[in-house]
Structures are given as structure tokens and as C-alpha cells.
Motif scaffolding. Structure first.
Motif, mmCIF file in Angstrom:
data_model
loop_
_atom_site.group_PDB
_atom_site.id
_atom_site.type_symbol
_atom_site.label_atom_id
_atom_site.label_comp_id
_atom_site.label_asym_id
_atom_site.label_seq_id
_atom_site.Cartn_x
_atom_site.Cartn_y
_atom_site.Cartn_z
ATOM 1 N N UNK A 158 0.922 -1.265 0.150
ATOM 2 C CA UNK A 158 0.074 -0.146 0.006
ATOM 3 C C UNK A 158 0.727 1.276 0.052
ATOM 4 N N UNK A 159 0.055 2.391 -0.561
ATOM 5 C CA UNK A 159 0.972 3.558 -0.693
ATOM 6 C C UNK A 159 0.837 4.413 0.542
ATOM 7 N N UNK A 160 -0.110 4.112 1.460
ATOM 8 C CA UNK A 160 -0.480 4.755 2.747
ATOM 9 C C UNK A 160 0.844 4.799 3.654
ATOM 10 N N UNK A 161 0.655 5.532 4.681
ATOM 11 C CA UNK A 161 1.938 5.486 5.763
ATOM 12 C C UNK A 161 1.497 4.212 6.717
ATOM 13 N N UNK A 162 2.718 3.650 6.480
ATOM 14 C CA UNK A 162 2.357 2.409 7.263
ATOM 15 C C UNK A 162 3.449 2.147 8.470
ATOM 16 N N UNK A 173 1.303 -5.403 15.415
ATOM 17 C CA UNK A 173 -0.001 -5.037 14.713
ATOM 18 C C UNK A 173 0.758 -4.221 13.504
ATOM 19 N N UNK A 174 -0.058 -4.169 12.510
ATOM 20 C CA UNK A 174 0.352 -3.304 11.309
ATOM 21 C C UNK A 174 -0.898 -2.295 11.181
ATOM 22 N N UNK A 175 -0.094 -0.943 11.146
ATOM 23 C CA UNK A 175 -1.406 0.227 10.980
ATOM 24 C C UNK A 175 -1.106 0.868 9.681
ATOM 25 N N UNK A 176 -2.304 1.185 9.062
ATOM 26 C CA UNK A 176 -1.854 2.153 7.788
ATOM 27 C C UNK A 176 -2.732 3.533 8.116
ATOM 28 N N UNK A 177 -2.207 4.377 7.735
ATOM 29 C CA UNK A 177 -2.581 5.843 8.428
ATOM 30 C C UNK A 177 -3.197 5.823 9.761
#
Lengths: 358, 288
Positions: A274-278, A346-350
């Protein structure tokens, strides 16, 4: 005791709100079950007091409605809603005795005689105020005054809900413990819906069965204290709950691998690119630090002894990381290696938690 | 710690002593001196002991002035304090109107006292004053220079106009100091508007209202300029308050002895009132 439903509720202090930023409370839908113990937790200015004042009727919402047991009370006054609220700073009526203070809400509702007297004495007994019933209220200490405020809320036998707005802020630390456990006990005794606003996670987690975490006028997560700790929905929750909060590290995530500061970390689940802030998040409790072992190389900056455990401040590349280590851990050098507990990562996007595929 | 004793330090207080001597001690002692002497033309004085004091204390004229003074002070307090509180309660608590109200309220306080007297004199004149014409136009005979009732009415109205603002400003300051939480708690407790006033606003305003009563009491007890300009103490002696009477005796009749004795009695009354109020206020603070 009542169930409280908030439907499409939002509030702005400006009379003509333009954008999202004018709203102190952004649109929310929420249900408080009858008899539940809830905490609204969040930093100052996140809208939690606004939400509380909307429910008690001190504020009229800009949009949406509030339902008590299915009845729309949005247009009703605090008195008609039959709500009890305790404020941050103790409010006592200076010219009255403790007894008259406690009797005040009942007298205003036309209760008198034996019914009034027995109820006031019962509440005074519950709060340990019996000895000072005939004293003028203004001479009491801050915590006794706060007990009176509390008592004025409790004295009405059938309130829809009790709301607390950071009621322990002005109380001495050792009395805080005492009052906090008394509140919890009270909830078991009176079984009223109680909603407790605080920015102190310890207060929220000890008082409530369900904690509602708010940030910037929004609800970011609703859950039990365990859920908030183990599966923060949002990096803010991870950071805000726990001391110290969750480590949040910028990462590139693809498939079952996260790359952090040039190091690959295997993940339990598969994630889309993904291009979101990860970012990846891991609590200091679930990071293992060893002097020489497998894992990612870190520099140890400092080790603080905080009582039951030690807290190591290390850097992975340039990224700061907190690691909890046992009281008896021996670390002498200034380098070491860390391993992450994969199931707790855990993985967070935005900022939002994303669930990978198994 | 060793104390350094240097008697030359006394010189440091000389300037204060000089100033105090000229503006307080010497004038006061001159009055004390006059109060025990009979004076004749050509600066001839005879010692008279307490004769003037006995005369003043038994004088019907003094009793009459004192009675008028008490009625005046009592009346203006009974009007200005409740009215001031009522206006303060009605003033907005926030918004652009706050400053407008405050400026309007402060205006009468900024006008020099003799100008207030002159304004009201002209305002109330039955021949062309707005107030005088208006009242007479309503069919009520009104002439403050001839009629005792009209003179008192005008005098009290003038004082209320001039000084209620002071009470308003003090009461408003007291109201603004009440945290919002009190009003919110009262709402939650189901308190009526009257209960909010009785149990929150009034107790919280108590201290500023004590100050307001004290200031108005002493100020009105010493009032001179405004009634002097408005009525000159008339018609007859109808509005001759203590200070006006004093000036009449001292400068009109040039009876220095009796005037001095009366000044001292007057001074002691004001001093006693101040002391009582000071005691009440400080006792209050010690308790709070």
C-alpha cells in the motif's frame, strides 16, 4: 437506570460551524447499556467533557439526538432527564451544612420529611460523611467537598445515569485510591449507568467495564481494558494506553514481511502492498532484549528502574524503542539485540489497524 | 542574626512625617484646638473646655441634620444595593455587549461631583429642565426648589443615578468570579432561579457587597458637593445634611468653636462606622 443511545450526534461551540475543525465532537453513534460502567478516556480537548455535557443536557447538540430508554430527550432539560453529574472541581453550597447540601436535590424535587431524612443519612453513611453532617460545608477539605458533590448525585434514588467529569482531579493521591475503589463499589451497590470522564488511564481502566477512547472529537476505540491493551485499533490508542505506550515504528510492509530501518521482520499474516503511511506497533512488554543473541541489533541508551520491572531505552538504527526487561536482567554493554513477539505485532495504515490475511 | 542599630535611620522617616504633619496632623490638631476655645474678632481666643461639645450634642439643629443624614444614607443604601445587584444579574455574562454595558455603567462614576449636581439641577428645573417639565406635564406639581418632597426625591434620584453603577460593577465582578460548574451543578440538582440566587450568587457576592455597602455608607455620610449644588440644603433646611450644616456654621456664621466640635463628632462617627465594617469584613475573611 437507563440505556442511553446517541444517534448521529455532533456538537460545535461555534454558532455557524463551517468545517470539520469547528466541531468539538464529530458525528458519533454510541450506545451505553443500562447499568454499565463506562469510561470516556482521552487527552484534554478531545471532546469527552462535551459529550458528557450533551448527555446531561447542559449543552444542546448541534445535530443528532440522544435517547434514554428509546425516548428522545434531546430537547429536555437536565432536570427532566433526571441525570446526576459530578464535576471536576467540587461544588458545594457554601452557606449550607453538609446535610442541607445532600438534601438540596431532593428538596428541589419536593421530597420532604422522613423519606428525605432517611435517604440523606443513608448516603452520608455510604460516603462516610455522617460525622460532619451538621458542619458548614465550606469548611471541609477538597476531598470531603467532592464527596458531597458525589453525594448530591447519589441521593436521588432513581437517576437515569450518573456522569463523572474527572471527579478526582483535585483529590490527594492517596485519597484518590480510596475514592476510586469506593466509586467502583458504589456502582455495584446502586447498579446505575455510570459514565466516567478522565484523561488518566489508570482511573479509566480500574473503574470501567468498557472504555471509550476519544481523540480529536472522535471515538477511536471502544473495548474492555484488555482489548485496548492487546489490540489497539489505532496508533493513538496504542500510544495513549499503557505506560509507556506502544512502540510505533515506520515500516514498509508487503506480504508477510515488514522492513524497519533496513531490517526485515517476519509477520504472522499477509498484507497487501500500500502507498498509505504504514507503521508497525509493538508494546514494550512484548519486545525481548538480550545482550548477545538473535534478532535486530540495537544500541542501549539508558535503563530506568521503575519498580517492578526495568525499562530499556534503545535505538534501532535511528528509531527509538522502549523495551521492558525483567527486574533481574543484567545488561552491561551498550549494544544488544531485540526480538518481537510476532503474535503481538500489529500493522497500521494511516494510523488504523489493518488485519492481514492468514 | 545581629541587628544593626543606627539611630540615623530615623531621618529616613522624616519626609513622611513632614507630609503627614501638613496634610493630617496639623489640620486635625487645629480643629481640636478650635473646638475647646471661643474666638473673637482680631484672633482673640478664650479656653472654653467641653462647652462646644456639650452644645453640639444637645443641639436640636445637629440632631435634625443627623436625622436627615441617617434617612438619606439609609434610603440610598436601600435602593442602590438591591438595584445594583439586580442590574448586575441582568447584565450579559459574555459577548460584545459586556463592554458596552460596562462603559455605560462606568460613565456616571467619571463625572465630577459638582458637575453631577449642576446637571441634575438643570435637568430637574420645572421651568425648562427635561425631568421637571416631564413630571409637571404629567399633572404632578413638582418644584424641587420649593417643595420638600420634590427636593428629597430629586436628591435621592441623583445619588442613585450617580452611585448605583459602583454597586453594579462590584456585584458584577463578584458574579463573574463564580465558576460555571456552580451553575451547572445547580441545573443538575434541579435548583430554581431563586435558589441559584439565594444559595450560589448571593453567598459568592457577599464580600464585594460588604465593600459596596461600606463605600456607599461612608461616602453618602460625607456627601457635600452634589446636594450643595442641587439644593444648597434647601428648601429651608429640608436637605441640609451634616456636611452642609457644618459648612454653614463654620463659614456662614464663622462659629469656629462649635463648628470644630461638630467636625470632631462627625469625624468620630465616620471613624466608628469604618471600624465596625473593617472588623466585620476581616472577621469574615478569617472565617472563610
Amino acid at each position: 437506570m437507563a440505556r442511553i443511545d446517541l444517534a448521529n450526534l455532533a456538537h460545535s461551540y461555534s454558532t455557524r460551524p463551517r468545517g470539520d475543525t469547528d466541531y468539538a465532537l464529530k458525528t458519533i453513534d454510541l450506545t451505553f447499556k443500562a447499568g454499565g460502567a463506562y469510561a470516556l478516556l482521552g487527552p484534554s480537548g478531545c471532546g469527552k467533557t462535551t459529550l458528557l455535557n450533551l448527555m446531561s443536557g447542559l449543552l444542546t447538540p448541534t445535530q443528532g439526538s440522544i435517547l434514554f430508554d428509546g425516548v428522545d430527550v434531546t430537547e429536555r432539560t437536565s432536570e427532566q432527564r433526571n441525570i446526576a453529574q459530578v464535576f471536576q472541581f467540587p461544588v458545594v453550597y457554601d452557606t449550607m451544612t453538609v446535610y442541607d447540601n445532600l438534601a438540596f436535590p431532593l428538596r428541589n424535587r419536593g421530597v420532604s420529611g422522613e423519606a428525605l431524612d432517611s435517604r440523606v443519612r443513608q448516603i452520608a453513611d455510604m460516603l462516610g460523611l455522617t460525622a460532619s453532617l451538621n458542619q458548614p460545608a465550606r469548611r471541609l477539605t477538597a476531598d470531603a467537598k467532592q464527596k458531597i458533590s458525589l453525594g448530591r448525585g447519589l441521593v436521588r434514588p432513581s437517576v437515569s445515569a450518573m456522569l463523572f467529569d474527572e471527579p478526582l482531579t483535585v483529590i490527594d493521591p492517596q485519597l484518590k485510591w480510596q475514592l476510586r475503589s469506593q466509586l467502583k463499589q458504589l456502582h455495584r451497590q446502586v447498579a446505575t449507568t455510570m459514565i466516567y470522564v478522565t484523561h488518566d488511564q489508570t482511573e479509566a481502566l480500574t473503574f470501567a467495564d468498557t472504555v471509550i477512547v476519544m481523540f480529536d472529537g472522535r471515538i477511536v476505540q471502544i473495548g474492555t481494558p484488555e482489548e485496548l491493551f492487546e489490540r489497539p485499533n489505532h496508533t493513538f490508542v496504542g500510544y495513549f494506553i499503557g505506560s509507556p505506550g506502544m512502540n510505533v515504528l515506520p515500516a514498509a510492509v508487503e506480504g508477510a514481511t515488514a522492513v524497519v530501518a533496513g531490517h526485515s521482520i517476519p509477520l504472522d499474516r499477509q498484507y497487501e502492498k500500500s502507498s498509505a503511511k504504514t507503521e508497525i506497533g509493538i508494546r514494550p512488554e512484548f519486545v525481548h532484549l538480550a545482550e548477545n543473541g538473535q534478532g535486530l541489533p540495537v544500541r542501549i541508551k539508558r535503563i530506568d528502574d521503575v519498580g517492578r520491572y526495568k525499562l530499556a531505552r534503545v535505538t534501532l538504527g535511528t528509531l527509538p524503542l522502549n523495551v521492558m526487561v525483567g527486574e533481574d536482567a543484567r545488561l552491561s554493554g551498550d549494544t544488544g539485540s531485540v526480538q518481537f513477539d510476532r503474535s503481538r505485532l500489529h500493522v497500521y495504515r494511516d494510523g488504523e489497524l489493518v488485519d492481514g490475511r492468514a | 542574626m545581629d541587628k544593626t542599630v543606627n539611630n540615623r535611620a530615623w531621618f529616613m522617616v522624616v519626609p513622611v512625617l513632614v507630609v503627614m504633619a501638613f496634610n493630617a496632623i496639623i489640620p486635625l490638631m487645629t480643629v481640636v484646638n478650635y473646638s475647646v476655645q471661643e474666638s473673637f474678632a482680631g484672633n482673640v481666643f478664650f479656653f472654653e473646655g467641653t462647652k462646644w461639645f456639650e452644645q453640639v450634642l444637645h443641639s436640636e439643629r445637629f440632631h435634625a441634620s443627623l436625622m436627615r443624614q441617617l434617612i438619606f444614607t439609609g434610603t440610598i443604601l436601600a435602593i442602590e444595593i438591591p438595584l445594583g445587584v439586580a442590574i448586575a444579574l441582568a447584565m450579559p455574562r459574555k459577548g460584545p455587549w459586556v463592554s458596552v454595558c460596562l462603559v455605560l455603567m462606568a460613565l456616571p462614576l467619571l463625572i465630577p461631583w459638582n458637575v453631577v449636581g449642576a446637571i441634575w439641577n438643570i435637568f430637574a428645573l420645572p421651568s425648562f429642565g427635561l425631568l421637571g417639565r416631564a413630571i409637571n406635564g404629567l399633572g404632578i406639581s413638582y418644584n424641587f426648589t420649593r417643595d420638600v418632597g420634590a427636593a428629597w426625591f430629586t436628591l435621592i434620584l441623583m445619588d442613585v443615578w450617580h452611585w448605583t453603577s459602583l454597586v453594579v460593577l462590584l456585584a458584577y465582578a463578584g458574579l463573574m468570579a463564580i465558576p460555571d460548574a456552580y451553575y451547572q451543578a445547580a441545573k443538575i440538582d434541579g435548583a430554581s432561579r431563586w435558589a441559584v440566587f439565594r444559595f450560589i450568587q448571593l453567598p459568592k457576592m457577599r464580600r464585594v457587597l460588604t465593600i459596596a455597602v461600606l463605600l456607599r455608607l461612608m461616602d453618602s455620610f460625607m456627601i457635600y458637593t452634589e446636594p450643595f449644588v442641587l439644593t444648597g440644603g434647601g428648601p429651608g433646611n429640608a436637605t441640609t445634611l451634616l456636611s452642609i450644616d457644618l459648612v454653614k456654621i463654620a463659614l456662614g456664621q464663622f462659629d469656629l468653636g462649635p463648628a470644630a466640635a461638630m467636625s470632631l463628632v462627625y469625624f468620630l462617627m465616620v471613624l466608628a462606622m469604618s471600624w465596625v465594617f473593617y472588623t466585620v469584613m476581616t472577621r469574615d475573611e478569617a472565617r472563610a
